[in-house]
Enzyme design. Structure first.
Site, PDB file in Angstrom:
ATOM      1  N   ASP A 221       0.832  -1.213   0.000  1.00  0.00           N
ATOM      2  CA  ASP A 221       0.000   0.000   0.000  1.00  0.00           C
ATOM      3  C   ASP A 221       0.864   1.260   0.000  1.00  0.00           C
ATOM      4  OD1 ASP A 221      -2.226  -1.591   0.020  1.00  0.00           O
ATOM      5  OD2 ASP A 221      -2.669  -1.318   2.153  1.00  0.00           O
ATOM      6  N   GLU A 247      -2.486  -2.934  -8.994  1.00  0.00           N
ATOM      7  CA  GLU A 247      -1.307  -2.079  -9.170  1.00  0.00           C
ATOM      8  C   GLU A 247      -1.313  -1.333 -10.488  1.00  0.00           C
ATOM      9  OE1 GLU A 247      -0.073  -6.297 -10.434  1.00  0.00           O
ATOM     10  OE2 GLU A 247      -1.457  -5.315  -9.055  1.00  0.00           O
TER      11      GLU A 247
END
Length: 351
Positions: A221, A247
């Site tokens: 994260d 992503e």
């Protein structure tokens, strides 16, 4: 229609105000005309007409904010005018307006409108025979406004938070996929009207699953937030970053010529590789697919071409930029050469 009424709070307030104006003020207007109070009747009629006009504008244009500001100013001025003309009989409408204004406009503007309305009633109209009544009116009016202000401020803060949650990715702050689809369609409309070029860049972090598997999703994260921050720092204010999923990020760039898109993407690729570091100082890289909008192209096809370019970048080594137009030209050249080779092979007689 019912969907908009349920999901647009301000539009619902505007609509209820319009219905209340017709059912509540129109009978008073008729009664005043009947009793010969022509000026008061005209004021009521004008207020109802303008409220209906504001409500119609909000429904037709969808601009409930501007309509709300207009109606806040209107009902404040109208209530003050009626109170000045009629006197104490119209004072009770003031309290309704003191509260309603905070549902229609931002708290600061509603506060100004309320203060001006109270001041106009007291200074211009002077409807009270005794000072005690005047002070009671001012005190209760200010108390109602203060309570409505607190509620209006909290409502405004919650609305802003809900709007952000509905349009932005909570982790990275980038806009979400739903907004991306809307803005891509808007870009296509702008391109068709003004011939303004637009480019779409999809970037995907290389080997990101390894980071999550080896170091945990918390570390992953942090990397995603760092990537979003870096892209925002090195792009223009007019460019918009979206989190496409996992992503993957999508960058929508208006006003960028096809020949310049590769340079922009290459600069971002270099910045990510040199400025970002993963866990234990590991290098972060990304692959890029770039596609410029074509005439007559849909948003799905545009996104598909950029995604195909990204796939080409991922399958040919990663940490690179592939431009859809160049890839397609290369494929056309290869196909043309294959056709020529096939014809030459066919033309040579076998022994």
């Amino acid at each position: 229609m019912f969907y908009r009424f349920r999901n647009d709070f301000q539009l619902s307030i505007i609509t209820l105000l319009g219905v209340s104006a017709v059912t509540g003020i129109v009978p008073f207007a008729v009664f005043r005309f009947w009793n010969g109070e022509v000026l008061a009747g005209l004021l009521d009629t004008a207020i109802v007409t303008l409220i209906i006009a504001g409500m119609t504008y909000a429904w037709v244009t969808g601009d409930s904010r501007r309509a709300g500001v207009f109606m806040c100013v209107l009902i404040s001025a109208g209530a003050a005018a009626v109170a000045i003309v009629i006197g104490t009989k119209a004072i009770f409408w003031i309290y309704v307006v003191l509260v309603t204004s905070f549902f229609l406009a931002p708290p600061a503007l509603a506060t100004v409108c309320n203060l001006l309305m109270l001041g106009a009633v007291v200074l211009v109209g002077d409807p009270f025979d005794q000072n005690q009544s005047l002070y009671s009116f001012l005190a209760t009016g200010i108390m109602v406004s203060c309570c409505a202000y607190v509620f209006g401020r909290r409502n405004e803060d919650q609305r802003i938070r809900l709007e952000r949650l509905a349009t932005h990715d909570p982790l990275t702050g980038a806009k979400n996929r739903r907004v991306m689809e809307e803005e891509m369609q808007a870009a296509i409309s702008t391109f068709e009207r003004n011939d303004t070029p637009h480019a779409l860049v999809i970037l995907d972090l290389d080997h990101f699953k390894t980071i999550n598997d080896n170091h945990g999703h918390g570390v992953g994260d942090v990397v995603l937030r760092d990537v979003a921050d870096l892209v925002n720092r090195h792009t223009r204010l007019s460019d918009t970053l979206f989190r496409f999923g996992g992503e993957e990020f999508v960058l929508l760039m208006p006003g960028v010529r096809p020949e310049a898109t590769a340079s922009v993407a290459e600069n971002l690729r270099y910045k990510i590789m040199t400025e970002l570091r993963g866990p234990r100082g590991s290098r972060i890289t990304a692959s890029f697919g770039v596609a410029s909008l074509r005439v007559g192209e849909s948003d799905d096809l545009w996104l598909e071409r950029a995604d195909s370019a990204l796939y080409e970048a991922k399958t040919t080594g990663r940490n690179k930029v592939v431009v859809a137009e160049r890839m397609e030209d290369d494929m056309d050249d290869m196909n043309a050469q294959a056709i020529v080779d096939d014809r030459l092979t066919t033309a040579v007689p076998s022994c």
